[in-house]
Design a protein around this motif. Structure first.
Motif, mmCIF file in Angstrom:
data_model
loop_
_atom_site.group_PDB
_atom_site.id
_atom_site.type_symbol
_atom_site.label_atom_id
_atom_site.label_comp_id
_atom_site.label_asym_id
_atom_site.label_seq_id
_atom_site.Cartn_x
_atom_site.Cartn_y
_atom_site.Cartn_z
ATOM 1 N N PRO A 64 0.844 -1.198 0.000
ATOM 2 C CA PRO A 64 0.000 0.000 0.000
ATOM 3 C C PRO A 64 0.878 1.245 0.000
ATOM 4 O O PRO A 64 2.023 1.205 0.453
ATOM 5 C CB PRO A 64 -0.785 -0.124 1.309
ATOM 6 N N ALA A 82 -2.250 -0.707 -6.580
ATOM 7 C CA ALA A 82 -2.171 -0.373 -5.160
ATOM 8 C C ALA A 82 -2.408 1.107 -4.907
ATOM 9 O O ALA A 82 -2.925 1.491 -3.854
ATOM 10 C CB ALA A 82 -0.810 -0.786 -4.606
ATOM 11 N N HIS A 83 -2.038 1.943 -5.870
ATOM 12 C CA HIS A 83 -2.233 3.389 -5.726
ATOM 13 C C HIS A 83 -3.594 3.847 -6.236
ATOM 14 O O HIS A 83 -3.872 5.058 -6.258
ATOM 15 C CB HIS A 83 -1.114 4.142 -6.452
ATOM 16 N N GLY A 84 -4.442 2.909 -6.641
ATOM 17 C CA GLY A 84 -5.794 3.267 -7.043
ATOM 18 C C GLY A 84 -5.859 4.070 -8.324
ATOM 19 O O GLY A 84 -6.782 4.864 -8.520
ATOM 20 N N GLU A 132 -10.437 2.197 -7.563
ATOM 21 C CA GLU A 132 -10.743 1.725 -6.215
ATOM 22 C C GLU A 132 -10.856 0.204 -6.167
ATOM 23 O O GLU A 132 -10.369 -0.439 -5.229
ATOM 24 C CB GLU A 132 -12.033 2.368 -5.716
ATOM 25 N N ARG A 154 -7.366 -1.125 -6.270
ATOM 26 C CA ARG A 154 -6.682 -0.928 -4.983
ATOM 27 C C ARG A 154 -7.132 -1.979 -3.978
ATOM 28 O O ARG A 154 -6.302 -2.587 -3.287
ATOM 29 C CB ARG A 154 -6.985 0.475 -4.459
ATOM 30 N N ARG A 155 -8.438 -2.226 -3.891
ATOM 31 C CA ARG A 155 -8.935 -3.222 -2.935
ATOM 32 C C ARG A 155 -8.429 -4.611 -3.275
ATOM 33 O O ARG A 155 -8.140 -5.410 -2.379
ATOM 34 C CB ARG A 155 -10.468 -3.196 -2.907
#
Length: 378
Positions: free
Chosen positions: A161, A285-287, A338, A341-342
């Motif tokens: 993350p 990871a950085h969306g 998003e 990222r999740r």
């Protein structure tokens, strides 16, 4: 290590995650191509572990064997509970010292390492083999399955993350127009990475600024020649891994334009059929809203209009349409970023990867004080 190549980043991230899981880690590595004062800070890892640099006379098979024997002497002196590695020469000399885990990211194609790998896979010395994609697992089973013992674990690359990358990099100052939307590419510039496509997109979309972060000095010199010049494309060159994370939030859309044939840095080995690009997981990871090549191996992780937009790797018009759509549709851009990222947070962190590759192996943990069996992740 250190070097400008992804394999050194992978090794440092894995050692960091092993340490985070409570294990005492020693990294045995060949000397890097340059020096840094603090490798842990340069790579932005959160945990400190021992780094043992082991030299060799040269980069020939004989030189590799000399280095491997030096590694063996160090391992005998301080015997570990598990030997985990990519280097076939060093793994082979570790036989009899501790259980071995062999991680490989491609099929071998040179006679020396092919012979060593063949012997290793046909000996009852491996705790397991780790590969990065299901496609590579299938290929190993196709080539060796009838004759070799193949306890294979599939573990894609990972990412931390943004708040777990270690270090606090300052916000980079990007060249270009202050009011232009920014399209980002992070990674190497060698054959198969789709740099021609990125420059084509910059020509097709002159109102946008394209930023390319990464690349060796040699590759950078190639792509910055006058014949490749595009006014709205900016090459930033190699950046220390600890600082790369600061670039991602600056991009409205990011690109993973991998071609069907992707080559290693020396151009010797084609790896596109089995690739699990580390930078793809960092984008996620950085969306960031991602446009990626629609390749079978990438579909092991990516899903069109769920966590990215997928486009044919040679269809520049389709890529331009995808970028335009994402910039015009903020809800879509946000939703894709998003979900990506999740997905990384729940399945693809480096710690998830360590838990997967060590699952059901008895490896003492310093935090637990005794051997622990880690369950397989869901």
């Amino acid at each position: 290590m250190p070097s400008v190549y992804a394999n050194s980043v992978h090794a440092m991230r894995m050692c960091d995650a092993f340490a985070r899981a409570g294990h005492r880690v020693s990294l045995y590595t060949a000397p890097g191509s340059f020096a840094v004062e603090d490798p842990h800070a340069y790579y932005g890892v959160r945990h400190r572990f021992r780094i043992r640099t082991v030299s060799s006379p040269d980069y020939t098979p004989a030189g590799y064997r000399v280095r491997a024997e030096r590694v063996r002497r160090l391992l005998v002196r301080d015997a570990p509970d598990l030997i985990y590695g990519h280097d076939l020469y060093a793994l082979t000399v570790g036989v009899g010292i501790a259980p071995l885990v062999y991680e490989t990211h491609r099929m071998r194609d040179d006679p020396n390492t092919l012979r060593i790998e063949h012997d290793l896979l046909h000996a009852d010395v491996l705790a397991r083999i780790v590969v990065i994609t299901g496609a590579l697992e299938h290929e190993y089973r196709r080539v060796y399955g009838a004759s070799a013992r193949l306890p294979i674990v599939v573990a894609p690359e990972g990412a931390d993350p943004p708040d777990g990358c270690g270090g606090a990099a300052g916000r980079p100052e990007l060249p270009g127009r202050p009011d232009a939307r920014r399209i980002g590419y992070v990674g190497h510039l060698y054959e198969g990475r789709g740099i021609d496509l990125v420059l084509d997109l910059a020509r097709r979309l002159p109102d946008l600024d394209f930023h390319l972060v990464g690349g060796t000095p040699e590759d950078l010199a190639h792509w910055t020649r006058p014949r490749h010049h595009v006014a709205n494309a900016y090459f930033h060159g190699h950046r220390p891994p600890a600082t790369v994370g600061a670039y991602y939030p600056l991009f409205d859309v990011v690109l993973a334009p991998y071609q069907a044939r992707v080559y290693t840095a020396d151009g010797h080995c084609e790896t596109g059929r089995w690739a699990s690009p580390m930078k793809m997981f960092e984008y996620m990871a950085h969306g960031r809203a991602l446009v990626a090549s629609d390749l079978p191996v990438l579909r092991e992780v990516l899903d069109d209009r769920v966590n990215c937009l997928l486009r044919p790797p040679t269809d520049a018009a389709a890529w331009a349409q995808a970028i335009t759509e994402l910039l015009a549709d903020e809800p879509l851009r946000t939703a894709l970023g998003e979900r990506a990222r999740r997905q990384v947070l729940h399945r693809h962190t480096w710690r998830h990867r360590v838990d997967r590759v060590l699952a059901h192996l008895d490896v003492p943990s310093t935090s637990a004080g005794e051997s622990v069996r880690r369950p397989s992740p869901p």
